[in-house]
Design a protein around this motif. Structure first.
Motif, PDB file in Angstrom:
ATOM      1  N   CYS A  33       0.840  -1.194   0.000  1.00  0.00           N
ATOM      2  CA  CYS A  33       0.000   0.000   0.000  1.00  0.00           C
ATOM      3  C   CYS A  33       0.872   1.240   0.000  1.00  0.00           C
ATOM      4  N   ARG A  34       0.560   2.180  -0.867  1.00  0.00           N
ATOM      5  CA  ARG A  34       1.235   3.486  -0.918  1.00  0.00           C
ATOM      6  C   ARG A  34       0.290   4.482  -0.255  1.00  0.00           C
ATOM      7  N   TYR A  35       0.549   4.792   1.009  1.00  0.00           N
ATOM      8  CA  TYR A  35      -0.325   5.678   1.788  1.00  0.00           C
ATOM      9  C   TYR A  35       0.179   7.119   1.695  1.00  0.00           C
ATOM     10  N   PRO A  36      -0.664   8.038   1.218  1.00  0.00           N
ATOM     11  CA  PRO A  36      -0.243   9.435   1.103  1.00  0.00           C
ATOM     12  C   PRO A  36      -0.070  10.083   2.478  1.00  0.00           C
ATOM     13  N   VAL A  37       1.041  10.771   2.660  1.00  0.00           N
ATOM     14  CA  VAL A  37       1.322  11.443   3.929  1.00  0.00           C
ATOM     15  C   VAL A  37       0.671  12.823   3.887  1.00  0.00           C
ATOM     16  N   ALA A  38      -0.344  13.004   4.709  1.00  0.00           N
ATOM     17  CA  ALA A  38      -1.033  14.293   4.798  1.00  0.00           C
ATOM     18  C   ALA A  38      -1.656  14.423   6.174  1.00  0.00           C
ATOM     19  N   SER A  39      -1.633  15.623   6.706  1.00  0.00           N
ATOM     20  CA  SER A  39      -2.216  15.817   8.035  1.00  0.00           C
ATOM     21  C   SER A  39      -3.734  15.737   7.943  1.00  0.00           C
ATOM     22  N   PRO A  40      -4.369  15.140   8.943  1.00  0.00           N
ATOM     23  CA  PRO A  40      -5.830  15.095   8.975  1.00  0.00           C
ATOM     24  C   PRO A  40      -6.395  16.511   9.059  1.00  0.00           C
ATOM     25  N   ALA A  41      -7.582  16.715   8.529  1.00  0.00           N
ATOM     26  CA  ALA A  41      -8.201  18.039   8.511  1.00  0.00           C
ATOM     27  C   ALA A  41      -8.334  18.638   9.906  1.00  0.00           C
ATOM     28  N   ASP A  42      -8.565  17.809  10.909  1.00  0.00           N
ATOM     29  CA  ASP A  42      -8.779  18.318  12.270  1.00  0.00           C
ATOM     30  C   ASP A  42      -7.494  18.391  13.104  1.00  0.00           C
ATOM     31  N   TYR A  43      -6.340  18.164  12.479  1.00  0.00           N
ATOM     32  CA  TYR A  43      -5.073  18.164  13.213  1.00  0.00           C
ATOM     33  C   TYR A  43      -4.517  19.580  13.305  1.00  0.00           C
ATOM     34  N   ARG A  44      -4.143  19.987  14.498  1.00  0.00           N
ATOM     35  CA  ARG A  44      -3.517  21.286  14.738  1.00  0.00           C
ATOM     36  C   ARG A  44      -2.204  21.048  15.497  1.00  0.00           C
ATOM     37  N   ALA A  45      -1.087  21.220  14.795  1.00  0.00           N
ATOM     38  CA  ALA A  45       0.227  20.971  15.413  1.00  0.00           C
ATOM     39  C   ALA A  45       0.652  22.157  16.251  1.00  0.00           C
ATOM     40  N   CYS A  49       6.520  22.076  15.795  1.00  0.00           N
ATOM     41  CA  CYS A  49       6.606  20.634  16.014  1.00  0.00           C
ATOM     42  C   CYS A  49       6.485  19.921  14.670  1.00  0.00           C
ATOM     43  N   GLN A  50       7.499  19.145  14.311  1.00  0.00           N
ATOM     44  CA  GLN A  50       7.448  18.361  13.087  1.00  0.00           C
ATOM     45  C   GLN A  50       6.756  17.040  13.391  1.00  0.00           C
ATOM     46  N   ALA A  51       5.531  16.924  12.942  1.00  0.00           N
ATOM     47  CA  ALA A  51       4.724  15.737  13.220  1.00  0.00           C
ATOM     48  C   ALA A  51       5.313  14.501  12.539  1.00  0.00           C
ATOM     49  N   ASN A  52       5.040  13.344  13.128  1.00  0.00           N
ATOM     50  CA  ASN A  52       5.427  12.086  12.510  1.00  0.00           C
ATOM     51  C   ASN A  52       4.163  11.328  12.107  1.00  0.00           C
ATOM     52  N   LEU A  53       4.340  10.340  11.257  1.00  0.00           N
ATOM     53  CA  LEU A  53       3.265   9.425  10.882  1.00  0.00           C
ATOM     54  C   LEU A  53       3.744   8.034  11.241  1.00  0.00           C
ATOM     55  N   VAL A  54       2.959   7.323  12.055  1.00  0.00           N
ATOM     56  CA  VAL A  54       3.316   5.976  12.483  1.00  0.00           C
ATOM     57  C   VAL A  54       2.231   5.011  12.015  1.00  0.00           C
ATOM     58  N   ALA A  55       2.638   3.959  11.343  1.00  0.00           N
ATOM     59  CA  ALA A  55       1.723   2.916  10.887  1.00  0.00           C
ATOM     60  C   ALA A  55       2.114   1.595  11.532  1.00  0.00           C
ATOM     61  N   LYS A  56       1.103   0.854  11.975  1.00  0.00           N
ATOM     62  CA  LYS A  56       1.318  -0.494  12.511  1.00  0.00           C
ATOM     63  C   LYS A  56       0.364  -1.421  11.767  1.00  0.00           C
ATOM     64  N   ALA A  72       7.792  17.066   7.563  1.00  0.00           N
ATOM     65  CA  ALA A  72       8.023  18.507   7.653  1.00  0.00           C
ATOM     66  C   ALA A  72       6.898  19.206   6.907  1.00  0.00           C
ATOM     67  N   GLY A  73       6.169  20.052   7.581  1.00  0.00           N
ATOM     68  CA  GLY A  73       5.055  20.735   6.943  1.00  0.00           C
ATOM     69  C   GLY A  73       3.777  19.948   7.047  1.00  0.00           C
ATOM     70  N   LYS A  74       2.770  20.352   6.288  1.00  0.00           N
ATOM     71  CA  LYS A  74       1.444  19.753   6.412  1.00  0.00           C
ATOM     72  C   LYS A  74       1.291  18.440   5.654  1.00  0.00           C
ATOM     73  N   SER A  75       1.948  18.283   4.539  1.00  0.00           N
ATOM     74  CA  SER A  75       1.775  17.054   3.777  1.00  0.00           C
ATOM     75  C   SER A  75       2.922  16.866   2.796  1.00  0.00           C
ATOM     76  N   GLY A  76       2.921  15.726   2.174  1.00  0.00           N
ATOM     77  CA  GLY A  76       3.899  15.436   1.146  1.00  0.00           C
ATOM     78  C   GLY A  76       4.482  14.056   1.318  1.00  0.00           C
ATOM     79  N   GLY A  77       4.643  13.384   0.210  1.00  0.00           N
ATOM     80  CA  GLY A  77       5.270  12.084   0.225  1.00  0.00           C
ATOM     81  C   GLY A  77       4.291  10.935   0.381  1.00  0.00           C
ATOM     82  N   THR A  78       4.880   9.771   0.442  1.00  0.00           N
ATOM     83  CA  THR A  78       4.114   8.527   0.509  1.00  0.00           C
ATOM     84  C   THR A  78       4.828   7.579   1.458  1.00  0.00           C
TER      85      THR A  78
END
Length: 91
Positions: A33-45, A49-56, A72-78
């Protein structure tokens, strides 16, 4: 694969599992699966703070995986999640 949890920004104080549903919709029952890295609409950092994305996820037969990417930033990458065994160099 079966997604166990997905969290965006836990290192910045976000609720654990805040993107589990979305990640499940994108990735469950796939081998890769290629999951797009993007902050959820309701997320306020918090500021600076450079947020991380953790998948299990699991691949059955007790095979569990975890991947983490700093964002880094609101979105980008996979983020690529897979249950396909690696057989090439670096395995």
């Amino acid at each position: 694969m079966r997604i166990e949890s997905g969290t965006y920004g836990a290192n910045c104080g976000a609720r654990v599992g805040n993107v589990t549903r979305d990640m499940t919709e994108h990735c469950n029952a796939l081998d890769t699966c290629r999951y797009p890295v993007a902050s959820p609409a309701d997320y306020r950092a918090p500021h600076a703070c450079q947020a991380n994305l953790v998948a299990k996820w699991n691949c059955g037969a007790g095979e569990f995986h975890r991947a983490e990417v700093s964002v880094a930033g609101k979105s980008g990458g996979t983020l690529v999640l897979t249950c396909v065994p690696s057989t090439g160099p670096g395995r």
